[in-house]
Scaffold this motif. Structure first.
Motif, PDB file in Angstrom:
ATOM      1  N   THR A   1       9.802  10.927   1.000  1.00 21.71           N
ATOM      2  CA  THR A   1       9.070  11.551   2.597  1.00 21.71           C
ATOM      3  C   THR A   1       9.748  10.770   4.114  1.00 21.71           C
ATOM      4  O   THR A   1      10.038  11.257   4.660  1.00 21.71           O
ATOM      5  CB  THR A   1       7.969  10.811   2.410  1.00 21.71           C
TER       6      THR A   1
ATOM      7  N   LEU B   1       5.688   5.800  -5.072  1.00 20.12           N
ATOM      8  CA  LEU B   1       6.231   5.014  -4.103  1.00 20.12           C
ATOM      9  C   LEU B   1       7.215   6.144  -4.482  1.00 20.12           C
ATOM     10  O   LEU B   1       8.086   6.210  -3.441  1.00 20.12           O
ATOM     11  CB  LEU B   1       6.885   4.270  -5.128  1.00 20.12           C
TER      12      LEU B   1
ATOM     13  N   ARG C   1       0.626  -1.300   0.028  1.00 18.59           N
ATOM     14  CA  ARG C   1      -0.023   0.166  -0.016  1.00 18.59           C
ATOM     15  C   ARG C   1       0.328   1.193  -0.243  1.00 18.59           C
ATOM     16  O   ARG C   1       2.405   0.742   0.225  1.00 18.59           O
ATOM     17  CB  ARG C   1      -0.715   0.026   0.728  1.00 18.59           C
ATOM     18  N   SER C   2       0.326   2.519  -0.183  1.00 22.32           N
ATOM     19  CA  SER C   2       0.924   3.865  -0.553  1.00 22.32           C
ATOM     20  C   SER C   2       0.204   4.389   0.658  1.00 22.32           C
ATOM     21  O   SER C   2      -0.621   4.359   1.394  1.00 22.32           O
ATOM     22  CB  SER C   2       1.171   4.566  -1.596  1.00 22.32           C
ATOM     23  N   TRP C   3       1.553   5.414   1.348  1.00 21.06           N
ATOM     24  CA  TRP C   3       0.752   6.016   1.999  1.00 21.06           C
ATOM     25  C   TRP C   3      -0.399   7.078   1.582  1.00 21.06           C
ATOM     26  O   TRP C   3      -0.488   7.059   0.390  1.00 21.06           O
ATOM     27  CB  TRP C   3       1.933   7.720   2.289  1.00 21.06           C
ATOM     28  N   TYR C   4      -1.354   7.295   2.357  1.00 22.20           N
ATOM     29  CA  TYR C   4      -1.919   8.372   2.285  1.00 22.20           C
ATOM     30  C   TYR C   4      -1.652   9.607   1.687  1.00 22.20           C
ATOM     31  O   TYR C   4      -0.360  10.114   1.851  1.00 22.20           O
ATOM     32  CB  TYR C   4      -3.343   8.557   3.216  1.00 22.20           C
ATOM     33  N   LEU C   5      -2.463  10.483   1.228  1.00 21.02           N
ATOM     34  CA  LEU C   5      -1.719  12.051   0.492  1.00 21.02           C
ATOM     35  C   LEU C   5      -2.621  12.916   1.920  1.00 21.02           C
ATOM     36  O   LEU C   5      -3.081  12.726   2.522  1.00 21.02           O
ATOM     37  CB  LEU C   5      -2.419  12.511  -0.294  1.00 21.02           C
ATOM     38  N   ASN C   6      -1.539  13.876   1.498  1.00 22.90           N
ATOM     39  CA  ASN C   6      -2.061  15.167   2.869  1.00 22.90           C
ATOM     40  C   ASN C   6      -2.900  15.836   1.883  1.00 22.90           C
ATOM     41  O   ASN C   6      -2.811  16.289   0.494  1.00 22.90           O
ATOM     42  CB  ASN C   6      -0.312  16.053   3.852  1.00 22.90           C
TER      43      ASN C   6
ATOM     44  N   ASN D   1       6.990   8.510  -1.689  1.00 24.56           N
ATOM     45  CA  ASN D   1       7.053   7.916  -0.461  1.00 24.56           C
ATOM     46  C   ASN D   1       8.545   7.700   0.517  1.00 24.56           C
ATOM     47  O   ASN D   1       8.997   7.557   1.099  1.00 24.56           O
ATOM     48  CB  ASN D   1       5.973   6.207  -0.256  1.00 24.56           C
TER      49      ASN D   1
END
Lengths: 587, 445
Positions: A481, A475, A443-448, A478
């Motif tokens: 980040t 990706l 899964r990818s991180w959620y967006l802000n 991520n």
């Protein structure tokens, strides 16, 4: 093997039951023969054996079976039976009594009738042999009969003369200018008068009778000849008609050929079984079907001649059906499956239901309690089709529907291509470096907030560009980040290296020069994409760069003015790259 | 990536249970619904043989097997439908023609008309008791909006006990831009790093973290307000979503304050035009009408379908478990590979929201919208689901509270003596150097 035996055994046992004239048994034998063509030779052998072995009285019934099988099932039975037919017929004829012989002759006569196809039932050779045999046999028979016949008397002869003169007169009405016939009638009249006036000796009477019979036979032959001529004439006519049809209609020859056989009553075998089935049950199982057919056809011709028949137009459903009947086995005709009928009907119904729907022009339709609570509202019932069959093409992978307009078709094609690419990626592929690139994902991180409000869902749902670019972007994000590590940078770089550009149509020499490192890179054929691509390449405002060079350059640039985390600008920049990429592709 | 693949492969759940079960085939006439309850430990496969069948508004494709686990499903026949189903467990399907579909169709076309006639699409808020068909209605309306004109409605889930494109404990807003995944317990997948069979969705996720809204209504309203501001921002930037409208799904009315404080805030923040009441009678609609008739344009009641299944506490837990599992590991269609890392206890900062149930010393003057620091120990954190925020590790609790979330992580093991813990991350890589918020959800693998 067991099945083989069973079919044959059944056939033989039914055949053995044929000890009386049974239409039922003959029909069932015919049916078996029709359905089990593969046993033709065995069946033929069985019938022949039956004819040879059974008691004389029952031989005729076996012949009826033979006749019925040949007339209904046709080839290959006609060929197989034809081989021994003459021999078998002769043997039987010699053994049986006179009544049966007459029946056998009647049977033989039906074989001599031309089929509507213009052919004989059996081969000409065997039929001729039988004919010769019968001529000889009947003359022999005649002599025997003569010996036993009562002596000729004057009233008997007078009767015969009357018969003959009637026949001759009949012919005269057709050909009134035939002088030979005219003299014949006069002669006959004179003969009659002579007989009545004088008393002749017995021997003279005998001679007289012989002569009369000769004339009678002549007359009969002429009559038969005429019949034959008529038939041939009719066939010629038919062929002509059919030729005209094929010329004017321009239908493909494969279609016109079956058409030649098709009278109103379909082809011979078909209509024979049809006539058999409607003929009254007490008639002989030997159905003189060919005869019937020709009679009916004569009637048909007459009616047609007098314009009393309705002729279906060439494009009518009747003509179509008669053509189709040739290709469809009548025993196996089935309606298409229910689901197909349902689909066809449903599609048609929704087409008409949604044709003139204008949702804006419906004052009743509003989000109110009054409208929503209605059951089976006619407007809604009509609109429901919009959700389903109004778009008749359903994707077999995910169930999404597409309409039939050109635009929707294009979308559908892109959609299918997308499924294909995705499935290929999910299965995993072997790339040039022999590394199995399996679809391992997480899964990818959620967006802000800032990322999400700018996000365009078109990027993820578009099917005509490399949608995975966005995934790669996510990706890369991520990793940007969460890491500052050098080995993560390497992974990041791997992602960037994976970028490619499909060589545009206008590229002069299939290569591009990266403006940053000035290296010239040439195209590589990618088997997965089935396209020529430039690897490690991205497009920025129409210029092509090495993805690695470009990323490095822009990274240096951003880290200068944005400090440690450049997520937002990374996202924007990457998205810019992808968007630039996609517009380039769609141009 | 390739170096990691071996580890990841071993982490993929392997399916051993495949006893041979005979498929039963069923024919359903148009308009009837085939309903079945699939418990968490059971599995149901369904294959449509012919006809149009849909599941909560999403049309099923033919000749492809769908697998359901832990779900209450209702297959609706649009025309004569034949399908096969099999399950190794004794399921008890039922067939009924008594559905709320006629009303849902009416409502959908009314919404569709609003989308065509205005740049600002319909904004509806769905309320009702527990198990009154709210989520089913919302899901069906979203699915239908995709069908004729490919709208992208914004679906907002305000029920923290259900996860939509997220694990439970979150409030989410998601533009529904493509077909929903019927087999998923969370409506489909949020973004992943690789290829998925259907298009992913990109949700905005806000962490509430508590199980019951009553534990901290102030925080709930604050989180909802943050979500509403995100939705607002998105709608300003995205004319297509704006035209498609907003569908807000709410927690059961019993979870809300009797004076409807939360509803009032939701109506105001999401700029709601129509209140949709899912109820079998008019009483709730009348009550809401008295309260909100000046604030909304219309109030519409949709009768509850008799097929709606009461979800008990055990079933809800099982459902939440499968949602957590799906967030990390994916489902049978999309297999995901999470990543376990070990970290020092001193490298993590974890906050938690105040709760009227568990936080001691709460008085009327206590500021409820405030986070407390959690002591990093096994007893506090073992098996806990934590939200990783965008706020740097050393941020103030106020900053943490205002921050969006990157995602959720699962603390699988805390070793107090070695001062180490193991964390399951949905995304491979290092633990982001961010502040975390403890949720009330625990998950034991």
């Amino acid at each position: 093997m067991e099945d083989d035996d069973k079919v044959l055994k059944d056939f033989v046992s039914i055949l053995d039951d044929l000890t009386f004239n049974s239409k039922h048994i003959v029909t069932s034998l015919t049916k078996m023969a029709e359905e089990n063509i593969s046993y033709a030779q065995q069946f033929v052998d069985a019938v022949e054996a039956r004819i040879t072995k059974c008691v004389p009285k029952q031989k005729l019934y076996a012949f009826y079976a033979l006749d019925s099988i040949c007339k209904n099932a046709g080839s290959p039975y006609t060929i197989y039976f034809g081989r021994n037919l003459a021999k078998l017929y002769k043997q039987t004829y010699l053994i049986v009594d006179n009544a049966t012989r007459t029946e056998l002759i009647t049977l033989f006569k039906t074989w001599m009738m031309l089929l509507p196809t213009g052919e004989l039932l059996f081969d000409k050779d065997s039929l001729e042999r039988i004919e010769q045999f019968l001529i000889k046999a009947s003359s022999l028979h005649q002599r025997q009969a003569q010996a036993m016949a009562p002596p000729p008397t004057v009233p008997l002869l007078l009767k015969e003369i009357d018969k003959l003169s009637i026949l001759t007169k009949e012919r005269l009405t057709k050909k009134p200018d035939d002088s030979k016939l005219q003299t014949k009638t006069i002669l006959l009249q004179q003969l009659k008068q002579e007989l009545q006036r004088e008393k002749l000796p017995l021997q003279a009477l005998h001679d007289f009778q012989q002569q009369l019979r000769h004339i009678f036979a002549q007359e009969q032959q002429v009559w038969q000849q005429q019949q034959k001529e008529q038939q041939q004439q009719y066939l010629a006519q038919q062929q002509q008609v059919q030729q005209q049809l094929s010329e004017s209609g321009g239908a493909p020859p494969s279609l016109t050929h079956p058409y030649e056989e098709s009278s109103l009553f379909g082809n011979a075998t078909l209509s024979m079984s049809f006539l058999d089935s409607i003929s009254s049950p007490n008639t002989s199982p030997l159905a003189p079907s060919t005869n019937k057919v020709s009679k009916v056809e004569v009637l048909y011709r007459n009616l047609k001649h007098k314009n009393l028949l309705f002729e279906p137009a060439k494009e009518s459903i009747v003509t179509l059906a008669s053509k189709l009947e040739k290709t469809i086995n009548p025993n196996k005709v089935r309606l298409p499956p229910f689901c197909i009928l349902q689909d066809i009907l449903g599609d048609v119904r929704s087409y008409y239901a949604t044709r003139n729907v204008d949702i804006l022009n419906t004052p009743n339709l509003q989000l109110s309690q009054q409208f929503v609570i209605q059951k089976n509202n006619p407007l809604t019932e009509q609109l429901i089709h919009v959700l389903y069959r109004a778009k008749p093409n359903k994707c077999t992978t995910c169930g999404v529907r597409f309409g039939s307009s050109a635009k929707e078709r294009q979308l559908e094609v892109e959609h299918f291509d997308w499924h294909f690419r995705i499935n290929k990626r999910i299965k995993g592929t072997q790339n040039a470096n022999a590394i199995i690139a399996k679809n391992i994902q997480s899964r990818s991180w959620y967006l802000n907030y800032e990322q999400w409000i700018q996000f365009k869902d078109e990027d993820i749902v578009s099917t005509n560009v490399d949608a995975t670019a966005v995934n790669n972007m996510a990706l890369a994000l991520n990793q940007a980040t969460t890491t500052t590590d050098s080995d993560n940078k390497a992974k990041n770089e791997l992602q960037i290296r994976k970028k490619y550009i499909i060589v545009p149509d206008g590229a002069p020499d299939m290569s591009f020069q990266c403006p940053i490192c000035t290296e010239v890179a040439s195209a590589v054929y990618d088997e997965d994409l089935a396209e020529w691509v430039w690897r490690n390449c991205i497009d920025s405002n129409g210029k092509y760069f090495h993805a690695t060079c470009f990323y490095e350059a822009s990274n240096n640039h951003t880290s200068k003015d944005n400090g440690s985390t450049g997520i937002d600008s990374d996202l924007e920049r990457l998205k810019g790259l992808i968007n630039g990429n996609s517009t380039k592709l769609s141009e | 990536m390739t170096a990691m693949s071996n580890i990841q492969e071993s982490l993929q759940p392997i399916d051993f249970d495949s006893p041979v079960v005979a498929a039963k085939s069923v024919l359903i006439p148009p308009g009837k619904e085939w309903r079945v309850k699939v418990p968490a430990e059971s599995k149901l496969t369904v294959k449509i043989l012919y006809g149009i069948a849909e599941l909560f508004g999403t049309e099923l494709t033919n000749d492809i097997e769908y697998t359901f686990k832990c779900a209450n499903i209702a297959i609706l026949a649009i025309d004569h439908v034949k399908f096969e189903w099999k399950s190794s467990d004794p399921l008890e399907p039922s067939l009924s023609s008594d559905t709320s579909m006629p009303y849902i169709y009416n409502m959908h076309f009314a919404l569709e008309k609003m989308r065509i006639s205005s740049f600002d699409g319909p904004r509806i808020l769905i309320v009702g008791k527990s198990s009154s068909g709210k989520t089913t209605l919302a899901k069906t309306l979203c699915a239908y909006a995709l069908k004729s004109k490919a709208y992208t409605p914004m679906y907002v889930n305000l029920n923290p006990q259900e996860g939509v494109f997220s694990p439970p404990g979150c409030l989410t807003a998601t533009p529904i831009s493509d077909i929903l995944e019927v087999e998923s317990t969370t409506w489909g997948q949020s973004m992943t790093s690789g290829a998925t069979r259907l298009h992913n969705k990109q949700p905005m996720v806000k962490n509430f973290g508590l199980e019951v809204i009553a534990e901290n209504r102030e925080l709930y309203i604050e989180i909802m307000d943050q979500l509403a501001r995100s939705v607002d921002g998105r709608l300003k930037n995205d004319p297509h979503v704006r035209r498609s409208g907003v569908i807000v799904d709410t927690p059961p009315i019993s979870h809300l304050d009797e004076s409807f404080v939360e509803l009032e805030a939701a109506i105001k923040n999401f700029n709601i035009g129509t209140l949709v009441v899912c109820a079998s009678d008019d009483s709730l609609a009348i009550q809401l009408n008295q309260k909100f008739q000046t604030q909304v344009r219309s109030i519409v009641r949709i009768p509850t379908s008799p097929g709606t299944v009461e979800i008990d506490e055990v079933a809800r837990r099982a459902f939440q478990r499968s949602q957590v599992s799906e967030y990390f590991y994916g489902n049978l269609v999309t297999v995901l590979s999470p990543y376990t890392i070990g970290v020092d206890l001193m490298d993590v900062v974890i906050w938690k929201p105040k709760s009227k149930l568990t936080t001691p010393g709460i008085s009327k003057t206590t500021n409820m919208i405030e986070l407390d620091r959690v002591e990093v120990t096994a007893s506090n954190l073992q098996h806990a689901l934590v939200a990783i925020t965008y706020a740097p590790r050393k941020s103030t609790p106020q900053e943490v509270l205002k921050s969006d979330i990157l995602g959720l992580a699962l603390i699988t093991e805390v070793n107090d003596s070695k001062r180490k813990m193991r964390i399951l991350l949905p995304v491979p890589g290092r633990l982001p150097d961010k502040a975390m918020i403890l949720t009330a959800y625990r998950y034991l693998e």
